[in-house]
Design a protein around this motif. Structure first.
Motif, short mmCIF file in Angstrom:
data_model
loop_
_atom_site.label_atom_id
_atom_site.label_comp_id
_atom_site.label_asym_id
_atom_site.label_seq_id
_atom_site.Cartn_x
_atom_site.Cartn_y
_atom_site.Cartn_z
N ILE A 1 -9.08 3.70 6.58
CA ILE A 1 -8.67 2.44 7.20
C ILE A 1 -7.99 1.59 6.14
O ILE A 1 -8.53 1.42 5.05
CB ILE A 1 -9.86 1.66 7.78
N ILE A 2 -6.81 1.05 6.45
CA ILE A 2 -6.06 0.23 5.50
C ILE A 2 -5.79 -1.13 6.15
O ILE A 2 -5.23 -1.21 7.24
CB ILE A 2 -4.73 0.90 5.11
N ARG A 3 -6.18 -2.19 5.43
CA ARG A 3 -6.00 -3.56 5.93
C ARG A 3 -5.50 -4.46 4.80
O ARG A 3 -5.72 -4.16 3.62
CB ARG A 3 -7.32 -4.15 6.43
N PRO B 1 0.33 -4.58 -1.96
CA PRO B 1 0.34 -4.84 -0.51
C PRO B 1 0.08 -3.57 0.29
O PRO B 1 0.33 -2.45 -0.17
CB PRO B 1 1.76 -5.36 -0.25
N PRO B 2 -0.45 -3.70 1.50
CA PRO B 2 -0.76 -2.54 2.33
C PRO B 2 0.42 -1.60 2.54
O PRO B 2 0.23 -0.37 2.56
CB PRO B 2 -1.21 -3.17 3.66
N ALA B 3 1.62 -2.14 2.67
CA ALA B 3 2.79 -1.28 2.90
C ALA B 3 2.98 -0.29 1.75
O ALA B 3 3.36 0.87 1.96
CB ALA B 3 4.05 -2.12 3.08
N ASP B 4 2.72 -0.74 0.53
CA ASP B 4 2.86 0.14 -0.64
C ASP B 4 1.76 1.21 -0.65
O ASP B 4 2.00 2.37 -0.96
CB ASP B 4 2.81 -0.67 -1.94
N VAL B 5 0.53 0.80 -0.32
CA VAL B 5 -0.58 1.75 -0.29
C VAL B 5 -0.32 2.83 0.77
O VAL B 5 -0.49 4.02 0.52
CB VAL B 5 -1.91 1.02 -0.01
N ILE B 6 0.14 2.40 1.94
CA ILE B 6 0.44 3.34 3.02
C ILE B 6 1.53 4.32 2.59
O ILE B 6 1.41 5.54 2.81
CB ILE B 6 0.86 2.58 4.29
N THR C 1 0.96 8.34 2.57
CA THR C 1 1.59 9.14 3.63
C THR C 1 2.86 9.85 3.18
O THR C 1 3.24 10.86 3.79
CB THR C 1 1.90 8.27 4.86
N ASP C 2 3.54 9.35 2.15
CA ASP C 2 4.70 10.04 1.60
C ASP C 2 4.17 11.14 0.67
O ASP C 2 3.82 10.87 -0.47
CB ASP C 2 5.59 9.05 0.84
N LEU C 3 4.12 12.36 1.18
CA LEU C 3 3.42 13.40 0.45
C LEU C 3 4.14 13.83 -0.82
O LEU C 3 3.51 14.30 -1.77
CB LEU C 3 3.18 14.60 1.37
N LYS C 4 5.45 13.65 -0.87
CA LYS C 4 6.18 13.92 -2.12
C LYS C 4 5.75 12.94 -3.19
O LYS C 4 5.49 13.31 -4.34
CB LYS C 4 7.69 13.84 -1.89
#
Length: 213
Positions: free
Chosen positions: A158-160, A61-66, A70-73
């Motif tokens: 872009i993430i969708r 799902p997009p939430a996992d990809v994001i 974005t979580d650089l660790k």
């Protein structure tokens, strides 16, 4: 369309540009399979090709990809392109980030310092991530001796949600990076062309191992 205001570094033209580039014709196909398409474009004002990748993440799902981007660790756990990622400054609307990129044997590693911003468009359920070169030398930048300071000419993601599978993700990445130094332009372009497929494989593998279904 989401508005990201105008911080002096990012504004709405960034979104307009990446959406225009995403749809633009005139790119040359490099690779196509069921999960990845990679395209390149040469412009007369730069010897370095622009790269456009269309990536599909079935069952992610997009939430996992994001989160993984974005979580650089967490990013350091899967993004094999980089050997070091460090937040130099966390500003009100974006971060200043140092990246050290592993290069082929016999070639000096590359360092990048970027302004990175994540923009949410809740109305259209779209996320954007933009990266721009940091101007000058940041006071918290680590020792970069033995590396070459590369230049981010342009970078956007872009993430969708996949319209046919809401729990899957469609991602577009468009970037142009000048690795500088004495690298032949042909090698720079080859490294860039391999990036989207490598990204897709590493992110997918990490999700499979570390995210519960």
């Amino acid at each position: 369309m989401a508005s990201q205001g105008n911080s002096g570094f990012f504004d709405d033209s960034d979104i307009e540009k990446i959406l225009s580039e995403e749809k633009e014709q005139g790119w040359t196909l490099v690779l196509r399979n069921e999960k990845v398409e990679v395209w390149k474009k040469h412009d007369d004002d730069s010897p370095v090709n622009a790269i456009k990748g269309f990536l599909t993440f079935p069952g992610i799902p997009p939430a996992d990809v994001i989160k993984m981007i974005t979580d650089l660790k967490r990013r350091m756990e899967w993004d094999t392109i980089f050997t070091s990622i460090e937040i130099l400054e966390d500003m009100e609307d974006h971060k200043i980030v140092y990246w050290r990129s592993k290069m082929p044997p016999g070639v000096s590693d590359r360092s990048l310092v970027q302004r990175v911003k994540h923009v949410r468009d809740d109305e259209n359920n779209v996320h954007y991530i933009f990266s721009k070169a940091y101007e000058g030398t940041h006071p918290k930048m680590p020792d970069i001796s033995g590396t070459v300071l590369a230049d981010t000419l342009y970078s956007g993601i872009i993430i969708r949600s996949d319209p046919n599978q809401p729990d899957s993700t469609k991602l577009t990445m468009i970037f142009r990076t000048d690795f500088k130094g004495m690298l032949p332009t042909s090698l720079i372009n080859l490294i860039s062309e391999k990036g989207p497929k490598k990204w897709m494989e590493s992110l997918t593998q990490h999700h499979k191992k570390n995210f519960k279904k």
